[in-house]
Design an enzyme around this catalytic site. Structure first.
Site, PDB file in Angstrom:
ATOM      1  N   GLN A 115      55.751  70.050  47.831  1.00 50.56           N
ATOM      2  CA  GLN A 115      55.831  71.276  46.934  1.00 50.56           C
ATOM      3  C   GLN A 115      56.457  72.636  48.052  1.00 50.56           C
ATOM      4  O   GLN A 115      55.886  72.492  48.704  1.00 50.56           O
ATOM      5  CB  GLN A 115      55.122  71.557  45.824  1.00 50.56           C
ATOM      6  CG  GLN A 115      55.317  72.617  45.287  1.00 50.56           C
ATOM      7  CD  GLN A 115      54.250  73.088  44.300  1.00 50.56           C
ATOM      8  OE1 GLN A 115      53.065  72.701  44.496  1.00 50.56           O
ATOM      9  NE2 GLN A 115      54.765  73.868  42.831  1.00 50.56           N
ATOM     10  N   GLY A 116      57.848  73.122  47.981  1.00 51.36           N
ATOM     11  CA  GLY A 116      57.674  74.042  48.563  1.00 51.36           C
ATOM     12  C   GLY A 116      57.967  75.487  48.162  1.00 51.36           C
ATOM     13  O   GLY A 116      59.315  76.065  48.123  1.00 51.36           O
ATOM     14  N   SER A 152      55.102  78.365  47.496  1.00 51.76           N
ATOM     15  CA  SER A 152      54.843  79.153  48.724  1.00 51.76           C
ATOM     16  C   SER A 152      55.089  79.653  50.054  1.00 51.76           C
ATOM     17  O   SER A 152      55.847  78.796  50.665  1.00 51.76           O
ATOM     18  CB  SER A 152      53.004  78.791  48.528  1.00 51.76           C
ATOM     19  OG  SER A 152      51.950  78.791  47.118  1.00 51.76           O
ATOM     20  N   GLU A 182      52.777  71.738  35.145  1.00 55.58           N
ATOM     21  CA  GLU A 182      51.847  71.559  36.318  1.00 55.58           C
ATOM     22  C   GLU A 182      50.107  72.559  35.717  1.00 55.58           C
ATOM     23  O   GLU A 182      49.278  71.632  35.510  1.00 55.58           O
ATOM     24  CB  GLU A 182      52.601  72.723  37.461  1.00 55.58           C
ATOM     25  CG  GLU A 182      51.627  72.067  38.427  1.00 55.58           C
ATOM     26  CD  GLU A 182      51.281  72.866  39.683  1.00 55.58           C
ATOM     27  OE1 GLU A 182      52.372  73.754  39.926  1.00 55.58           O
ATOM     28  OE2 GLU A 182      50.820  72.941  40.665  1.00 55.58           O
ATOM     29  N   ASN A 187      43.321  81.158  39.166  1.00 52.89           N
ATOM     30  CA  ASN A 187      43.036  81.710  37.636  1.00 52.89           C
ATOM     31  C   ASN A 187      43.109  83.188  37.246  1.00 52.89           C
ATOM     32  O   ASN A 187      42.704  83.641  35.870  1.00 52.89           O
ATOM     33  CB  ASN A 187      41.181  80.951  37.550  1.00 52.89           C
ATOM     34  CG  ASN A 187      41.622  79.820  37.325  1.00 52.89           C
ATOM     35  OD1 ASN A 187      42.058  78.640  37.749  1.00 52.89           O
ATOM     36  ND2 ASN A 187      39.919  78.836  37.101  1.00 52.89           N
ATOM     37  N   GLU A 188      43.339  83.798  38.399  1.00 53.50           N
ATOM     38  CA  GLU A 188      42.878  84.890  37.673  1.00 53.50           C
ATOM     39  C   GLU A 188      44.780  85.532  37.316  1.00 53.50           C
ATOM     40  O   GLU A 188      45.177  85.971  36.528  1.00 53.50           O
ATOM     41  CB  GLU A 188      42.845  86.704  39.546  1.00 53.50           C
ATOM     42  CG  GLU A 188      41.598  85.755  39.475  1.00 53.50           C
ATOM     43  CD  GLU A 188      41.307  85.419  40.514  1.00 53.50           C
ATOM     44  OE1 GLU A 188      41.529  84.478  40.578  1.00 53.50           O
ATOM     45  OE2 GLU A 188      39.887  85.211  39.867  1.00 53.50           O
TER      46      GLU A 188
END
Lengths: 388, 352
Positions: free
Chosen positions: A125-126, A128, A243, A371-372
Site C-alpha cells: 500500500q502506498g 502514507s 479496510e 483510532n482518534e
C-alpha cells in the site's frame, strides 16, 4: 431472525474444516515479515488458491467461489480456528481487490485480480507519506501526465512488507496545482520499475516489516490508473471503508485469540488467580470477541437485505483494535516474568506467540486510520457533530 | 442464518417510538414524578389503546403473541422514553410467567385477557431483587416462596415504600403470608417458571438500559452541538467528540448481544443464561458510560435538576443493579467461559 445455518452452509463449513485439517502446516511458518517467511506464506496462499479457498467471495471466473458474506464468515471462522497461517497478501486481496471490482476497467480486473487471488502478485500500500499520516489529504507525491504515461516523484512510507512485494497501489497528486482531496489519482506501480527505491524500516519486532519508498521519475502507463484522473481520493476512501470495516479483521481471528487466552489462563490458573482482575479481563475478552462476532452477523444480515456499510465501520475498527490489545496485554500479565522471552529463548511459552501478537497489537489502534481519526469520523458523520 | 429483524418488527418499533414521543414527553414524566402513586392512568390507558399491553399475550387470549425478540426492540423504546417499570413488568415479564402456567390455574385466561386490555397492573417479585417494583400500585403480585409461585391480590399484602433516587421507580418491601389459595405453581414447575422469569426480567432491563443510553447520547449530541464556548460549539472539540464517539461505539456493540440473548430466551436455548448476562453487562456498561460522558458533555447544566439528562441518568443508575447486579451476571458468564464444558472459539457464536 433465523439463527440456524442452512444445509449448504453446513456443508461448506465441513468442507473447509476438513481441507484445513489436512493441509494446515504442522510446523508454523517463519514470520511473514522476513524474506524466507514471506515466500513460505506465498506458497501457502498458492495452495489455498488451488483449492479456490484464497478468495471465497470472489466470482468463480476470478478464482473464487462466489460465496456470500455468511459463507465468508464461516470460512473465516474455520480458517482461524484451524490455526492456519496469517494472510500475507491482505493489502492486495482485501483493499485493492474490492476497489478494482468497483472502479477498475474490465482489462484491469482480468489483468490483476486472478494473479492477486493466487498471490502471484503481492501488493503493498502506498498512501502514507512523511508529512501525510492521519492527514492523508496532505499528500505531495506526484504523478504528472506525460503522453500515455504518468511520471511519479516523491516518497511513500509505512508500506507493509513492501521490500518483499511486487506491486504498489498508491495515491499521487496528478494535478500539481491542486490541494487537499482534489487532484489526486489512484495509480498501480510495479515495484521493479526503474526509479523505485525501497528502504526497509525495522518494526517493533526487529523485522523489516515495513518500508519507505522513493520515486524518482518513475514512468507507469496511464492504464495503471484506477478510476478517473483526479478522483483518487474518492477511490481510496471506498478502499478505506473496506479496510476499517469487517473485511480486514473478521471475528474468527479474535474469537480464536479469546479461546487461546482462556486456555492460557487455565494453564496458569494458580499464578494468574493471585490477581483477580486477570480473571475478569479473560471473561471480558471472551465477551468482547463474541460481541464483535454478533455485530458482524448482524451487519452482514443487513447488507444482504440491501443496507450499506456506512460510517459505523469506524466503530468496528476501534473495537477490534482495542480488543486485540486487551487480550494480548492480559496474556502478558498471565505469563508474568516469562512474557518477555522471545521465540529463540528455550523457556519461552508457545514459541513466544503471545509476545509477537502483543507487539503487533500495539499497531492496531494506529494503522488503517488511527483510532482518534475513527472517533472523529464517528462523531462527525454518525452523530453529526460539527467539524473542528 | 439471518440475524436481523423483519420489516414488520422494525416498523412496529417505529410506530411505538412515534407514539411515545408524543405521549411521554419529559415534562409529562416530571408531572408523574410529583404524584403520590407515581403512575398515570391516562398514559396507561393510551398505551393499552395502542395494543402495547397485549404484545406478549397469546393470540387465543386476545393478544399479539409476540416473543422476546420483538420485545428486545420494544424495551429499548421504553427505556428511550423512560416509561416507568410497570408496563414491561406487566405486559412482558409477568405475562410470560402467567402464559406458561398450566391450564389448571383457572384464573390464567382472565389475567391474560386483563393484561391484554390494560386493566391490570402486575408486580413481579423475584429472589434476585430485594424489593418489588410497583408493588404499591399493582392489582396482582407474583411472588416467590421457595420454588413456589404465588399470585397474590394487592389486598393480601402490606407494602412498605422505599423511595429511590429515580423518582419514576416505586419500590416496596412486600410483607405477605403464602397460602395454598394463592399458590399457582410449585416444585420443578415453579423453579422452571422462576428461572425463565429471571431471564426475561434481565432482558427487559437490559433493553431499557440500552434505550436509555441512546437517549442520553442523543441529548448530549444536541447539547454539544448548540452550546458554544471559545466561539465554537463544544461538540467541535475533539475531547468532547471522543467522549460521545465512545458511547456510540458501546451502544453499537451492545445491541447485537441483546438480540442474541432475546433469541436464546425465546427458543429456550441451553446457554440462554450466559447470553442474557452478557447482554445485561454490555447494555449496562454502555448506559453507565452514556451517563458519565453525558453529564460531562453537559457541563454544570448536567448537574442540575432542570436539565432532562438527570431523569435518564438516575434511571440507569437504578436499573443497572436490578434483576441481578454486575457481580451476579459476571459470575454467570465466568462460570461458562472458565467452566470445563465451554465450547468457545470461532464458529460457536450460534451454538454450533
Amino acid at each position: 431472525m433465523d439463527l440456524a445455518y442452512t444445509p449448504k452452509q453446513r456443508a461448506f463449513r465441513a468442507e473447509v474444516r476438513a481441507w484445513l485439517a489436512d493441509n494446515v502446516p504442522a510446523k508454523p511458518l517463519a514470520s511473514y515479515d522476513t524474506q524466507e517467511g514471506f515466500e513460505q506464506h506465498r506458497e501457502w496462499e498458492r495452495r489455498l488458491f488451488d483449492h479456490r479457498l484464497s478468495m471465497v467471495m470472489w466470482p468463480e471466473a476470478l478464482g473464487g467461489r462466489g460465496c456470500d458474506l455468511i459463507e465468508w464468515l464461516i470460512f473465516e471462522e474455520e480458517y482461524y480456528a484451524s490455526g492456519a497461517p496469517l494472510r500475507v497478501n491482505q493489502n492486495g486481496q482485501l483493499l485493492l481487490g474490492p476497489t478494482l471490482m468497483e472502479f477498475g476497467t474490465e482489462a484491469q480486473k482480468q489483468r490483476f485480480l486472478p494473479r492477486m487471488a493466487a498471490s502471484e502478485d503481492m501488493w503493498a500500500q502506498g498512501w502514507s507519506e512523511p508529512n501525510a499520516g492521519s492527514d492523508m489529504a496532505a499528500i505531495t507525491s506526484k504523478a504528472i501526465r506525460d503522453g500515455n504515461e504518468y511520471v511519479l516523484n516523491g516518497q511513500k512510507t509505512w508500506s507493509t512488507r513492501a521490500i518483499y512485494a511486487d506491486w504498489l497501489f498508491g495515491l499521487f497528486r496528478s494535478d500539481p496545482a491542486s490541494s487537499r482531496h482534489h487532484g489526486l489519482s489512484f495509480v498501480l506501480v510495479p515495484l521493479d520499475a526503474p526509479g523505485v527505491t525501497i528502504r526497509p524500516i525495522r518494526a517493533l519486532n526487529g523485522k523489516e516489516a515495513f518500508a519507505e519508498i522513493f520515486f524518482d521519475d518513475v514512468r507507469v502507463p496511464v492504464e495503471n490508473r484506477v478510476g478517473e484522473e483526479g478522483q483518487g481520493w474518492h477511490v481510496a476512501m471506498a478502499t478505506a471503508g473496506f479496510e476499517r470495516g469487517l473485511l480486514l479483521r473478521s471475528p474468527g481471528r479474535f474469537q480464536h485469540t479469546a479461546r487461546r487466552l482462556v486456555a492460557l489462563y487455565q494453564a496458569h490458573r494458580e499464578a494468574a488467580g493471585r490477581d483477580p482482575t486477570i480473571r475478569e479481563a479473560v471473561c471480558e475478552s471472551w465477551m468482547g470477541a463474541e460481541a464483535y462476532s454478533l455485530a458482524a452477523y448482524h451487519t452482514v444480515g443487513r447488507l444482504a437485505k440491501g443496507a450499506r456499510i456506512g460510517d459505523e465501520a469506524s466503530t468496528n475498527k476501534i473495537v477490534w483494535s482495542e480488543l486485540d490489545l486487551k487480550m494480548h496485554e492480559t496474556a502478558m500479565r498471565i505469563l508474568g516474568a516469562r512474557g518477555e522471552l522471545v521465540a529463540e529463548a528455550p523457556d519461552a511459552e508457545d514459541g513466544a506467540s503471545w509476545l509477537e501478537g502483543f507487539l503487533f497489537a500495539q499497531a492496531g489502534p494506529i494503522y488503517a486510520g488511527t483510532n482518534e481519526i475513527q472517533r472523529n469520523i464517528i462523531a462527525e458523520r454518525m452523530l453529526g457533530l460539527p467539524k473542528a | 442464518m439471518d440475524f436481523t429483524f423483519t420489516e414488520d418488527q422494525l416498523a412496529f418499533r417505529e410506530a411505538v417510538s412515534r407514539f411515545l414521543m408524543m405521549e411521554a414527553a419529559p415534562e409529562m414524566l416530571r408531572e408523574i414524578w410529583e404524584t403520590d402513586v407515581g403512575r398515570s392512568p391516562d398514559l396507561r390507558h393510551k398505551i393499552a389503546e395502542q395494543g402495547l399491553t397485549a404484545l406478549s399475550v397469546p393470540a387465543d387470549n386476545g393478544g399479539l403473541g409476540m416473543d422476546d425478540i420483538a420485545w428486545s426492540l420494544m424495551t429499548q423504546e421504553l427505556g428511550y422514553y423512560a416509561i416507568p417499570d410497570s408496563l414491561a413488568d406487566t405486559a412482558y415479564v409477568a405475562c410470560g410467567l402467567i402464559s406458561s402456567l398450566p391450564e389448571s390455574v383457572t384464573r390464567r385466561a382472565e389475567w391474560l385477557e386483563r393484561i391484554a386490555d390494560g386493566s391490570i397492573r402486575i408486580a413481579v417479585g423475584h429472589a434476585v431483587n430485594p424489593l418489588v417494583a410497583d408493588a404499591h400500585a399493582a392489582d396482582l403480585l407474583l411472588l416467590p416462596h421457595g420454588d413456589e409461585v404465588h399470585a397474590v391480590p394487592r389486598s393480601l399484602v402490606d407494602v412498605i415504600a422505599n423511595p429511590s433516587i429515580d423518582l419514576s421507580r416505586r419500590l416496596g418491601r412486600v410483607v405477605w403470608e403464602p397460602t395454598s389459595a394463592t399458590r399457582v405453581a410449585s416444585g420443578d414447575a415453579g423453579r422452571a417458571l422462576w428461572a425463565t422469569t429471571l431471564e426475561r426480567g434481565v432482558l427487559s432491563v437490559a433493553g431499557q438500559l440500552l434505550g436509555l443510553a441512546q437517549r442520553m447520547l442523543d441529548l448530549s449530541v444536541d447539547y454539544a452541538a448548540q452550546r458554544k464556548q471559545f466561539g465554537k460549539p463544544i461538540g467541535s472539540f475533539q475531547a468532547v467528540k471522543h467522549h460521545l464517539a465512545d458511547v456510540a461505539t458501546r451502544i453499537e456493540f451492545a445491541k447485537p448481544v441483546l438480540y442474541r440473548a432475546a433469541h436464546a430466551v425465546a427458543h429456550g436455548e441451553a446457554d440462554a443464561a450466559v447470553h442474557v448476562s452478557h447482554a445485561k453487562l454490555a447494555c449496562g456498561e454502555a448506559a453507565w458510560l452514556a451517563a458519565r460522558h453525558g453529564i460531562q458533555a453537559h457541563g454544570a447544566m448536567g448537574y442540575t435538576w432542570e436539565v432532562d439528562l438527570q431523569m435518564f441518568m438516575k434511571r440507569v443508575w437504578a436499573l443497572d443493579a436490578s434483576w441481578g447486579d454486575r457481580g451476579f451476571h459476571k459470575t454467570r458468564v465466568a462460570g461458562f467461559v472458565l467452566g470445563d464444558a465451554a465450547r468457545l472459539g470461532p464458529g460457536r457464536t450460534f451454538g454450533e
